[in-house]
Every structure is written in structure tokens, then in C-alpha cells.
Design a protein around this motif. Structure first.
Motif, PDB file in Angstrom:
ATOM      1  N   ILE A 107      76.980  -1.981 -30.954  1.00  0.00           N
ATOM      2  CA  ILE A 107      77.604  -2.749 -32.044  1.00  0.00           C
ATOM      3  C   ILE A 107      78.278  -4.006 -31.487  1.00  0.00           C
ATOM      4  O   ILE A 107      78.162  -5.095 -32.062  1.00  0.00           O
ATOM      5  N   GLN A 108      78.969  -3.879 -30.368  1.00  0.00           N
ATOM      6  CA  GLN A 108      79.620  -5.039 -29.759  1.00  0.00           C
ATOM      7  C   GLN A 108      78.590  -6.069 -29.300  1.00  0.00           C
ATOM      8  O   GLN A 108      78.807  -7.276 -29.449  1.00  0.00           O
ATOM      9  N   ALA A 111      77.276  -7.962 -32.215  1.00  0.00           N
ATOM     10  CA  ALA A 111      78.305  -8.907 -32.666  1.00  0.00           C
ATOM     11  C   ALA A 111      78.290 -10.179 -31.823  1.00  0.00           C
ATOM     12  O   ALA A 111      78.589 -11.269 -32.333  1.00  0.00           O
ATOM     13  N   GLY A 115      75.793 -10.953 -35.361  1.00  0.00           N
ATOM     14  CA  GLY A 115      75.359  -9.959 -36.337  1.00  0.00           C
ATOM     15  C   GLY A 115      73.884 -10.062 -36.670  1.00  0.00           C
ATOM     16  O   GLY A 115      73.162 -10.921 -36.167  1.00  0.00           O
ATOM     17  N   PRO A 122      68.355  -2.941 -40.008  1.00  0.00           N
ATOM     18  CA  PRO A 122      69.352  -2.364 -39.106  1.00  0.00           C
ATOM     19  C   PRO A 122      69.080  -0.909 -38.749  1.00  0.00           C
ATOM     20  O   PRO A 122      69.709  -0.371 -37.859  1.00  0.00           O
ATOM     21  N   LEU A 142      71.508   1.234 -36.631  1.00  0.00           N
ATOM     22  CA  LEU A 142      72.832   0.607 -36.736  1.00  0.00           C
ATOM     23  C   LEU A 142      73.593   1.092 -37.958  1.00  0.00           C
ATOM     24  O   LEU A 142      74.815   1.215 -37.925  1.00  0.00           O
ATOM     25  N   THR A 143      72.886   1.365 -39.039  1.00  0.00           N
ATOM     26  CA  THR A 143      73.544   1.833 -40.257  1.00  0.00           C
ATOM     27  C   THR A 143      74.249   3.157 -39.995  1.00  0.00           C
ATOM     28  O   THR A 143      75.408   3.334 -40.381  1.00  0.00           O
ATOM     29  N   ILE A 145      75.208   4.328 -37.078  1.00  0.00           N
ATOM     30  CA  ILE A 145      76.282   4.097 -36.106  1.00  0.00           C
ATOM     31  C   ILE A 145      77.510   3.546 -36.820  1.00  0.00           C
ATOM     32  O   ILE A 145      78.632   4.000 -36.605  1.00  0.00           O
ATOM     33  N   ARG A 146      77.303   2.573 -37.701  1.00  0.00           N
ATOM     34  CA  ARG A 146      78.426   1.964 -38.428  1.00  0.00           C
ATOM     35  C   ARG A 146      79.138   2.967 -39.326  1.00  0.00           C
ATOM     36  O   ARG A 146      80.338   2.868 -39.532  1.00  0.00           O
ATOM     37  N   ARG A 147      78.419   3.905 -39.873  1.00  0.00           N
ATOM     38  CA  ARG A 147      79.010   4.925 -40.746  1.00  0.00           C
ATOM     39  C   ARG A 147      79.652   6.065 -39.961  1.00  0.00           C
ATOM     40  O   ARG A 147      80.261   6.951 -40.555  1.00  0.00           O
ATOM     41  N   ASP A 152      77.813   5.276 -30.881  1.00  0.00           N
ATOM     42  CA  ASP A 152      77.522   3.887 -30.521  1.00  0.00           C
ATOM     43  C   ASP A 152      77.166   3.875 -29.032  1.00  0.00           C
ATOM     44  O   ASP A 152      78.038   4.058 -28.182  1.00  0.00           O
TER      45      ASP A 152
END
Length: 188
Positions: A107-108, A111, A115, A122, A142-143, A145-147, A152
Motif C-alpha cells: 500500500i505504501q 502511494a 495511487g 485493484p 489491494l481491495t 488489503i485496504r479492508r 499488507d
């Protein structure tokens, strides 16, 4: 100390912590110069670039043991890795090669590339990594991971991250579909 994978190779600008047991005058932090060398008391300049921390500590112990110390014990650790970079490509807002310092997650890293782009998928992000001399790949969502539904993953220097979805890269997308979503690295 910085946690790097065992295959991390020292590069220019890296800061190393060198400890020569029972000889505090020879211990301390050293920065690898832009030519890839470091300077140590008694032995002078030593090439460090391209070596792992284990290889460098073996070489330093041999150099110190050949003339100056009996059975020297040397430890080398990477404190700051300034030459670590990741390549981020595909459907991101700003593809490119980015420096990373210290532990970095997927995720980093995404970023860093500002993004994902509007046409990104994703749910299909591939990370290519060389492990044991062999190029391997793993697919991540990614979806999820974000949830918080998936961990991550750690990103290391020289990883290549590709976000699926860019229509101009249809041929590469076809290759990505051959990589199953397993979140583990497999030969590619």
C-alpha cells in the motif's frame, strides 16, 4: 537495524553498523561512499558495493585477521539502505522508479506512485521479485488489503509492482492472468 532480506546487496550511500568485538575503536557507523567503498581503521578502503552484509563481515574479518587481530569477530548490519528502489508500473497515476528507505508495504509503495489510476483493477496487483536468483511473482488484491481482509505484504528493494488495468498494455495483462492470486511467490 534495518530489516533487509538476506540477499540485499550493499550499495552506494548505505549506512552500515560495523562491530569488531573486543575492539571498540574499530566499531561504529560507516557510510558507503559513491564509489562503493568504505574506510576502516588499519585496513583502509574496502569495496562494499554488491556484497551482502554477511559477505562483507567475512571479508573484514579475514582482512583484520591477516595482519592485525587474532580470530576477529566482525558483525555488519545495514542501518540505512539508500539504494533500495522499487519499480511501479501499470495503472497507477505516476509510474516510475521510487527509492524506499526502511520497511515498506505494498500500500505504501502504491502511494508513492500517487495511487491507482481510474482504469486500474485493484484486485489484480502483481509483485515480481528475484528470490534465490530466480524471478518469481505473486498476485495481491489491494481491495482486500485496504479492508483489512488480507495482510499488507512487505516490499523489498528491486521489486517490480504492476497494477492491472491499463488498456494500452493488453499483452502484458495477458501474461499477468497466468499468475494465480495466491499472495505467495512462484516462479515466473
Amino acid at each position: 537495524m534495518l530489516k533487509t532480506d538476506e540477499s540485499y546487496h550493499i550499495g552506494p550511500g548505505d549506512q552500515l553498523a560495523i562491530v569488531v568485538f573486543r575492539v571498540p575503536e574499530m566499531s561504529g557507523d560507516v557510510t558507503v561512499d559513491m564509489t562503493g567503498n568504505l574506510t576502516m581503521p588499519l585496513i583502509g578502503q574496502v569495496s562494499a558495493v554488491g556484497k551482502t552484509a554477511d559477505q562483507l563481515q567475512t571479508e573484514l574479518a579475514a582482512l583484520l585477521g591477516s595482519k592485525y587481530l587474532q580470530n576477529p569477530e566482525v558483525r555488519v548490519a545495514v542501518k540505512t539502505a539508500n539504494n533500495q528502489r522499487v519499480t511501479i508500473d501499470g495503472s497507477v497515476k505516476q509510474a516510475g522508479i521510487y527509492p524506499i528507505a526502511g520497511p515498506t508495504t505494498l500500500i505504501q509503495a502504491i502511494a508513492l506512485a500517487r495511487g491507482t489510476d481510474t482504469d486500474a483493477n485493484p484486485r489484480r496487483v502483481i509483485v515480481f521479485r528475484v528470490i534465490g536468483g530466480q524471478r518469481q511473482a505473486a498476485s495481491f488484491d489491494l481491495t482486500d488489503i485496504r479492508r483489512g481482509g488480507a495482510p499488507d505484504p512487505a516490499i523489498f528493494g528491486n521489486d517490480v509492482i504492476v497494477v492491472d488495468g491499463n488498456k494500452a498494455r493488453q499483452n502484458f495483462r495477458d501474461a499477468l492472468t497466468a499468475v494465480p492470486i495466491l499472495s505467495i511467490f512462484r516462479p515466473f
